[in-house]
Motif scaffolding. Structure first.
Motif, PDB file in Angstrom:
ATOM      1  N   ALA A 167      13.282 -10.062 -28.918  1.00  0.00           N
ATOM      2  CA  ALA A 167      13.978  -9.679 -27.686  1.00  0.00           C
ATOM      3  C   ALA A 167      13.734  -8.223 -27.317  1.00  0.00           C
ATOM      4  O   ALA A 167      13.954  -7.833 -26.165  1.00  0.00           O
ATOM      5  N   ASP A 168      13.292  -7.402 -28.267  1.00  0.00           N
ATOM      6  CA  ASP A 168      13.010  -5.994 -27.998  1.00  0.00           C
ATOM      7  C   ASP A 168      11.514  -5.739 -27.894  1.00  0.00           C
ATOM      8  O   ASP A 168      11.079  -4.591 -27.911  1.00  0.00           O
ATOM      9  N   THR A 169      10.731  -6.812 -27.781  1.00  0.00           N
ATOM     10  CA  THR A 169       9.275  -6.709 -27.741  1.00  0.00           C
ATOM     11  C   THR A 169       8.781  -7.236 -26.402  1.00  0.00           C
ATOM     12  O   THR A 169       8.942  -8.410 -26.090  1.00  0.00           O
ATOM     13  N   TRP A 170       8.183  -6.354 -25.617  1.00  0.00           N
ATOM     14  CA  TRP A 170       7.759  -6.671 -24.249  1.00  0.00           C
ATOM     15  C   TRP A 170       6.248  -6.894 -24.178  1.00  0.00           C
ATOM     16  O   TRP A 170       5.474  -6.041 -24.655  1.00  0.00           O
ATOM     17  N   ALA A 171       5.823  -7.988 -23.589  1.00  0.00           N
ATOM     18  CA  ALA A 171       4.406  -8.189 -23.293  1.00  0.00           C
ATOM     19  C   ALA A 171       3.994  -7.249 -22.163  1.00  0.00           C
ATOM     20  O   ALA A 171       4.734  -7.045 -21.199  1.00  0.00           O
ATOM     21  N   VAL A 172       2.795  -6.666 -22.278  1.00  0.00           N
ATOM     22  CA  VAL A 172       2.285  -5.739 -21.276  1.00  0.00           C
ATOM     23  C   VAL A 172       0.856  -6.123 -20.931  1.00  0.00           C
ATOM     24  O   VAL A 172       0.022  -6.322 -21.820  1.00  0.00           O
ATOM     25  N   ASN A 173       0.579  -6.226 -19.644  1.00  0.00           N
ATOM     26  CA  ASN A 173      -0.763  -6.551 -19.167  1.00  0.00           C
ATOM     27  C   ASN A 173      -1.339  -5.353 -18.426  1.00  0.00           C
ATOM     28  O   ASN A 173      -0.910  -5.028 -17.310  1.00  0.00           O
ATOM     29  N   CYS A 174      -2.289  -4.670 -19.063  1.00  0.00           N
ATOM     30  CA  CYS A 174      -2.915  -3.504 -18.434  1.00  0.00           C
ATOM     31  C   CYS A 174      -4.223  -3.215 -19.159  1.00  0.00           C
ATOM     32  O   CYS A 174      -4.528  -3.812 -20.192  1.00  0.00           O
ATOM     33  N   ASP A 175      -4.993  -2.269 -18.612  1.00  0.00           N
ATOM     34  CA  ASP A 175      -6.272  -1.909 -19.224  1.00  0.00           C
ATOM     35  C   ASP A 175      -6.190  -0.580 -19.965  1.00  0.00           C
ATOM     36  O   ASP A 175      -7.204   0.027 -20.279  1.00  0.00           O
ATOM     37  N   TRP A 176      -4.998  -0.127 -20.268  1.00  0.00           N
ATOM     38  CA  TRP A 176      -4.830   1.145 -20.969  1.00  0.00           C
ATOM     39  C   TRP A 176      -5.326   1.027 -22.413  1.00  0.00           C
ATOM     40  O   TRP A 176      -5.320  -0.052 -23.011  1.00  0.00           O
ATOM     41  N   SER A 177      -5.690   2.165 -22.990  1.00  0.00           N
ATOM     42  CA  SER A 177      -6.031   2.207 -24.403  1.00  0.00           C
ATOM     43  C   SER A 177      -4.766   2.076 -25.247  1.00  0.00           C
ATOM     44  O   SER A 177      -3.642   2.282 -24.765  1.00  0.00           O
ATOM     45  N   ASP A 178      -4.932   1.736 -26.531  1.00  0.00           N
ATOM     46  CA  ASP A 178      -3.784   1.668 -27.429  1.00  0.00           C
ATOM     47  C   ASP A 178      -3.087   3.021 -27.517  1.00  0.00           C
ATOM     48  O   ASP A 178      -1.855   3.087 -27.574  1.00  0.00           O
ATOM     49  N   ALA A 179      -3.859   4.086 -27.552  1.00  0.00           N
ATOM     50  CA  ALA A 179      -3.263   5.426 -27.641  1.00  0.00           C
ATOM     51  C   ALA A 179      -2.394   5.720 -26.426  1.00  0.00           C
ATOM     52  O   ALA A 179      -1.311   6.310 -26.542  1.00  0.00           O
ATOM     53  N   GLU A 180      -2.846   5.309 -25.248  1.00  0.00           N
ATOM     54  CA  GLU A 180      -2.037   5.522 -24.047  1.00  0.00           C
ATOM     55  C   GLU A 180      -0.756   4.692 -24.097  1.00  0.00           C
ATOM     56  O   GLU A 180       0.343   5.197 -23.822  1.00  0.00           O
ATOM     57  N   LEU A 181      -0.871   3.424 -24.448  1.00  0.00           N
ATOM     58  CA  LEU A 181       0.318   2.576 -24.495  1.00  0.00           C
ATOM     59  C   LEU A 181       1.310   3.056 -25.550  1.00  0.00           C
ATOM     60  O   LEU A 181       2.532   2.987 -25.348  1.00  0.00           O
ATOM     61  N   ALA A 182       0.802   3.564 -26.664  1.00  0.00           N
ATOM     62  CA  ALA A 182       1.685   4.047 -27.724  1.00  0.00           C
ATOM     63  C   ALA A 182       2.410   5.330 -27.339  1.00  0.00           C
ATOM     64  O   ALA A 182       3.340   5.747 -28.035  1.00  0.00           O
TER      65      ALA A 182
END
Length: 376
Positions: A167-182
Motif C-alpha cells: 500500500a506504500d509502494t507506487w508504480a511509476v511510468n517514466c523514462d527517468w534514470s534510477d538515480a533520478e527516481l531515487a
C-alpha cells in the motif's frame, strides 16, 4: 532457502538468499556504517512486496538518525556531529520516533522493481517499477495518526533488496534514470507535504530556506508547479543552479531578511534550517501568513516572541505525517514531467562513508544517490 524464480522484465530472475547492504551498527560516526555482502534477503510477508533496489538517495534524516541528533540532549546544528556523532546524545531517544533497533539498514529513498509479492498482494504487480513512500502509513485509532520512516523504524534501501508494504509502494511510468527516481521519495514528499499543509496556491509568495538541498530544491520546483512565486535562500555560490530550478529571487544564506525583502513581504515560509536566525522568518511573513517546517539543520532551538505569533495571526505547521494526496501528487508530477530532480552525484553503495562525507560538506546542489551492485 529463499531462492525463487519469478518473472522480471520478461526474464526469469533468481532471488539470492543473501545480499549486499549497509548495516548501521549503532549511533555514532561514519565508522558505524558497515558494508556487508552476507546480509539475508528479506522475505515479503502478508501485504508486502520485495523490491530489487535500483538506487537509494541520501537524506539529512540518514545522518540525523546515525548520529542520534534527534535526541533531546542534542541542541547543535546537524552538521556539527555528522562525521563523529554527538557524545551527549541519548540512545533512548536517538531515532526521530524513539529508540532504534540495531543493526538497521537505513535508506528512506527507494527506487526499484518488485520481484516478489507476499500474501494478499496481486501477483501481477511483480515487475512494476516503483517508488516507496518514505513516511509509511499507520493509524492507531480513528483520530490519532502515526507514521514509520523507511530506514528508521524498519529496514530501508541501502541494500540490493528491501521489503515494503504494498500500500506504500507506487508504480511509476517514466523514462527517468534510477538515480533520478531515487531522488524523489523522501525529499520531494517532504517538500510537497510542506506546501500541501501550508495550502500554497496560485499567487502566493513563498520563501524557501536551504533551497539548494534536496528538500529545498524540491520545494522550489513544486511551489512553482502550484503557481507560487518563489524566493530562495541559499549560499551565493549556488544561486545560478537554484534559479534554474524556478526561483524568481535569490537571497544569501546569511542575509538580513527584513532588510533584504522587507517586513511582511511573503505569504508562506518553507523552512528546513531554523537556528539562531529563525525570528527573521516570522518578521517577513505577512499578517495571516503560514510557516511550515520539516528540518532544523542550523539548530533545533529557536527564540519565539509570542507577540509576533498572535498579533500577526500566524499559523505554525510542523510537518511529518503525510496525507495520501501528497505522494499521489508527486507521481502525477513525475509522469507528466512537471518536475525533474537534480542529481549532483551517484556513488556506489560500498562508498557510503565517502558519499555522506560529501553530503555533509554541503557543496553540492540537489541530491546524492547510492547505487547498489548488480545482483549476480
Amino acid at each position: 532457502m529463499f531462492n525463487l524464480k519469478l518473472p522480471f522484465k520478461q526474464q526469469t530472475m533468481t532471488i539470492p538468499t543473501t545480499m549486499a547492504a549497509v548495516y548501521l551498527t549503532g549511533h555514532g560516526g561514519l565508522d558505524k556504517l558497515e558494508y556487508r555482502t552476507d546480509v539475508p534477503v528479506p522475505r515479503p510477508g502478508n501485504g508486502e512486496v520485495l523490491i530489487q533496489v535500483g538506487a537509494a538517495g541520501i537524506n539529512n534524516t540518514d545522518i540525523n538518525t546515525r548520529t542520534a541528533w534527534y535526541s533531546k540532549a542534542v541542541d547543535a546544528a546537524t552538521a556539527s556531529g555528522g562525521a563523529d556523532g554527538f557524545a551527549d546524545a541519548e540512545a533512548a531517544d536517538g531515532g526521530w520516533d524513539g529508540p532504534l533497533q540495531f543493526p538497521r539498514i537505513q535508506g528512506a529513498d527507494v527506487c526499484g522493481r518488485i520481484v516478489a509479492a507476499g500474501g494478499g498482494v496481486d501477483q501481477s504487480r511483480i515487475g512494476e517499477r516503483v517508488l516507496v513512500r518514505s513516511m509509511m502509513r499507520g493509524y492507531s485509532d480513528f483520530r490519532a495518526f502515526e507514521c514509520q520512516t523507511l530506514g528508521s523504524e524498519c529496514d530501508g534501501g541501502f541494500a540490493q533488496f528491501v521489503k515494503a508494504p504494498a500500500a506504500d509502494t507506487w508504480a511509476v511510468n517514466c523514462d527517468w534514470s534510477d538515480a533520478e527516481l531515487a531522488s524523489i521519495p523522501c525529499a520531494y514528499s517532504t517538500a510537497e507535504n510542506l506546501l500541501h499543509r501550508a495550502a500554497v496556491g496560485d499567487g502566493d509568495t513563498v520563501l524557501v530556506t536551504g533551497a539548494s538541498g534536496g528538500v529545498g530544491s524540491a520545494a522550489v520546483q513544486l511551489a512553482r508547479v502550484r503557481g507560487a512565486a518563489v524566493i530562495a535562500q541559499a549560499a551565493a555560490a549556488k544561486f545560478d543552479e537554484v534559479r534554474a530550478l524556478g526561483a524568481e529571487r535569490l537571497v544569501a544564506r546569511d542575509a538580513d531578511l527584513s532588510a533584504e525583502l522587507g517586513a511582511e513581504s511573503v505569504d508562506v515560509v518553507v523552512d528546513l534550517v531554523a537556528g539562531p536566525r529563525w525570528p527573521q522568518l516570522l518578521e517577513v511573513l505577512r499578517k495571516g501568513g503560514r510557516y511550515a517546517v520539516a528540518g532544523a539543520i542550523a539548530g533545533p532551538l529557536v527564540e519565539l516572541d509570542a507577540r509576533t505569533l498572535y498579533l500577526k495571526d500566524l499559523t505554525l505547521l510542523g510537518c511529518t505525517f503525510q496525507d495520501d494526496t501528497v505522494f499521489d501528487n508527486l507521481v502525477r508530477c513525475i509522469e507528466r514531467n512537471a518536475i525533474r530532480p537534480l542529481v549532483a552525484r551517484a556513488w556506489p553503495l560500498s562508498k557510503i562513508a565517502a558519499a555522506q562525507t560529501e553530503f555533509l560538506a554541503k557543496k553540492h546542489t540537489g541530491k546524492l544517490v547510492l547505487i547498489p551492485p548488480p545482483v549476480e
